[in-house]
Structures are given as structure tokens and as C-alpha cells.
Design a protein around this motif. Structure first.
Motif, mmCIF file in Angstrom:
data_model
loop_
_atom_site.group_PDB
_atom_site.id
_atom_site.type_symbol
_atom_site.label_atom_id
_atom_site.label_comp_id
_atom_site.label_asym_id
_atom_site.label_seq_id
_atom_site.Cartn_x
_atom_site.Cartn_y
_atom_site.Cartn_z
ATOM 1 N N GLN A 1 34.774 37.445 37.413
ATOM 2 C CA GLN A 1 35.754 37.508 36.324
ATOM 3 C C GLN A 1 35.070 37.307 34.976
ATOM 4 N N GLN A 2 34.206 36.306 34.898
ATOM 5 C CA GLN A 2 33.504 36.019 33.644
ATOM 6 C C GLN A 2 32.574 37.159 33.258
ATOM 7 N N LEU A 3 31.866 37.712 34.233
ATOM 8 C CA LEU A 3 30.927 38.795 33.943
ATOM 9 C C LEU A 3 31.653 40.052 33.470
ATOM 10 N N LEU A 4 32.818 40.332 34.057
ATOM 11 C CA LEU A 4 33.574 41.526 33.675
ATOM 12 C C LEU A 4 34.316 41.346 32.351
ATOM 13 N N GLY A 5 34.481 40.097 31.925
ATOM 14 C CA GLY A 5 35.214 39.853 30.682
ATOM 15 C C GLY A 5 36.706 39.911 30.852
ATOM 16 N N HIS A 6 37.200 39.636 32.075
ATOM 17 C CA HIS A 6 38.644 39.600 32.322
ATOM 18 C C HIS A 6 39.208 38.271 31.834
ATOM 19 N N SER A 7 40.235 38.314 31.010
ATOM 20 C CA SER A 7 40.840 37.075 30.516
ATOM 21 C C SER A 7 41.705 36.414 31.580
ATOM 22 N N ASP A 8 42.186 37.203 32.548
ATOM 23 C CA ASP A 8 43.075 36.685 33.588
ATOM 24 C C ASP A 8 42.467 36.972 34.955
ATOM 25 N N ILE A 9 42.421 35.970 35.820
ATOM 26 C CA ILE A 9 41.842 36.134 37.152
ATOM 27 C C ILE A 9 42.611 37.161 37.971
#
Length: 308
Positions: free
Chosen positions: A274-282
């Protein structure tokens, strides 16, 4: 307030206060202006539309053949627009508050297998060694190889990738600082192969006076000053065909999916992805849970003492 003026004010707020990207603003404008045109045809400015008008608009675009995902996106834009009007005391109610979001099927992302990605990257590297290429052709081959290695190593969005500033390539080569959606920065690690491909491209890029002065890593003659997403996508499909892969199913976004899926298949944590993709929401990252389920099933099958 007339709809056109309200839409402009809303977009200004989205840009100034929420840091919405230009692509996001353009999408909101198209959606809201389309809804405003429908509402005006019924004799009412969109700013004064009632729930029935919004519901009729959603039915109308469904009749045009818009998928449930597109209908949901239009309703989301309208929700934010009317919430803004309410907060600004332009309206005393929100006509979208009682509307249900069109149900949509959440399709699994298309991905490439690890062998197919390796085949694609190998072909890109081989083409950089072709001695029969012109100087321009050699630079283009180096650029494409660097783009692919960085994309598969980091899982960047294509807009983030083509818009990388050249300073990221001249700083600590082990990591990239990326500015993503909402102007949020994140740090992503860079593989050795990606660093090598970027260095080889940069060495030739810097010999070109027309490119070396650019602030962008992948400069081009375009309105933005950097490589257009469409150009990269077209070059990628051409490479895929030359690598013996089905070009119609390959795109920069498919490689982003491959990055995430292959990480999870090899044991990465969903939160890390999630952090690597830059998603704000899991919940956005959870589209890849099918990959984790397959890995866990295989783990139990291979190691549980009672497994067949």
C-alpha cells in the motif's frame, strides 16, 4: 449561483485546498459540465437540482451505455460538488445524500507473469545494444529500458513515472522521492537493474544539449515538457510485440499491477505494498488479496501435515 460559476469555484477550491492534480480537475470538470447540461435541459440550473433530477441524470447516462464504474464516478463528483455548495451556504441541503451508489463489480487487475515481465525487460535491454540503431534510436531504446526497469522496480503510476524530475536520478540512487496524488511525497526503493538502466540512459541524455538542460528525467517536446503517457504506452506495446507477447493486454498500468502482485506472491506485507503504491486507503490495495489467498492456499497445501 449559476452552475458554470459554481463549478469554477469548486474546481478552484479542489486545486488550492486539496491539491488535486490537473487530470483530476479535468475529470471533475467534464463530469460536472455534463450533469449541468442535462439539468439545464430540464429547465433547472445544476446548483438548484433536486434528488429526482440527479437520479434521472444517472439513469440517462446508464442508458448511454456508461458502465456502473463510470456512473459511480459521476455520482462521486456530484457528491463532492454539492457538499461544497452546502458547506459554502450556497445550498441548504445535499440532493445526493439519499442516492445509492451504482453497484459495480470489482474486477481483478490484469497482470503479467514473472517470466513474461522478464522477457519484456530482457528484450528492452537487448535493443539498447543494437549497434545498427541511429543515435536517436539508441537514446529511445535506452529511455524505454530505463522506464520499464523503474516502473517494475517501483510500481509508480505512469503519470508519476514520466513526470520524474531529473534531480531524483542525481540523488541517492537507492531510492526515489515521488510526488503522488494530492501532492503527497513517498520514498520508494530502486533496484540495482533499474539504477543501471537509468544511469546508462542518463549518460547519453546528458550529451544532448537539447535535453541536458531540462528539469525532467524524460524530457520531450510536449506541453508539459516531459514524455507523454500515450507515447510511453505506444512504445511499450511495440516492445511487447517484438518480445513475442500479446501487446493488447500490456500497458504501463498492467506493469504496476504486476509489481504489486509479484511482491505479494513472494511474501510482501499488504501494508508495505500500500505504501509503495501510494494508496491512501488500504481498501484500494485489497484488490490484490486474491494473490495473497492463492499464496496462503499453496502454503497450507505444501506444509500442513494433514494436507493431501
Amino acid at each position: 449561483m449559476r452552475a458554470a460559476a459554481a463549478i469554477e469555484t469548486f474546481l478552484e477550491m479542489m486545486s488550492a485546498e486539496r491539491g488535486a492534480a490537473q487530470n483530476t480537475l479535468d475529470s471533475y470538470r467534464r463530469d460536472l459540465e455534463d450533469a449541468a447540461g442535462f439539468s439545464l435541459a430540464t429547465g433547472v440550473q445544476l446548483t438548484f437540482a433536486e434528488p429526482g433530477t440527479i437520479r434521472s441524470y444517472l439513469d440517462e447516462i446508464a442508458g448511454r451505455g456508461y458502465a456502473a464504474t463510470s456512473q459511480a464516478r459521476r455520482l462521486s463528483a456530484l457528491r463532492q460538488f454539492f457538499r461544497f455548495l452546502y458547506m459554502e451556504n450556497i445550498r441548504t441541503d445535499d440532493p445526493t445524500s439519499t442516492l445509492d451508489t451504482p453497484k459495480k463489480d470489482r474486477s481483478l487487475p490484469k497482470i503479467l507473469s514473472e517470466p513474461d515481465v522478464e522477457k519484456l525487460l530482457a528484450r528492452a535491454e537487448v535493443e539498447t545494444l543494437d549497434e545498427e540503431l541511429s543515435d536517436a534510436g539508441h537514446l529511445q531504446a535506452l529511455r524505454l529500458h530505463a522506464l520499464l526497469e523503474i516502473l517494475y522496480a517501483t510500481g509508480l503510476r505512469v503519470s508519476e513515472l514520466v513526470g520524474l524530475p531529473v534531480t531524483v536520478a542525481r540523488s541517492d540512487g537507492r531510492f526515489l522521492m515521488v510526488r503522488g496524488k494530492g501532492s503527497k511525497d513517498r520514498v520508494v526503493p530502486l533496484s540495482g537493474k533499474a539504477r543501471d538502466a537509468m544511469a546508462r540512459y542518463l549518460a547519453v541524455r546528458d550529451t544532448r544539449p537539447d535535453l541536458s538542460a531540462s528539469v525532467w528525467l524524460f524530457p520531450a517536446i510536449s506541453e508539459s515538457g516531459f514524455l507523454a503517457r500515450q507515447v510511453f504506452a505506444r512504445e511499450l506495446k511495440g516492445l511487447a510485440a517484438r518480445a513475442g507477447l500479446k501487446a493488447s493486454v500490456i500497458s504501463p498500468h498492467v506493469l504496476r499491477h504486476a509489481f504489486a502482485s509479484h511482491l505479494l506472491q513472494n511474501g510482501a506485507d499488504l501494508r508495505a505494498v500500500q505504501q509503495l503504491l501510494g494508496h491512501s486507503d488500504i481498501s484500494t490495495t485489497q484488490i490484490y488479496t486474491h494473490v495473497m489467498e492463492e499464496r496462503l492456499h499453496q502454503l497450507v497445501t505444501e506444509h500442513h501435515p494433514l494436507a493431501d
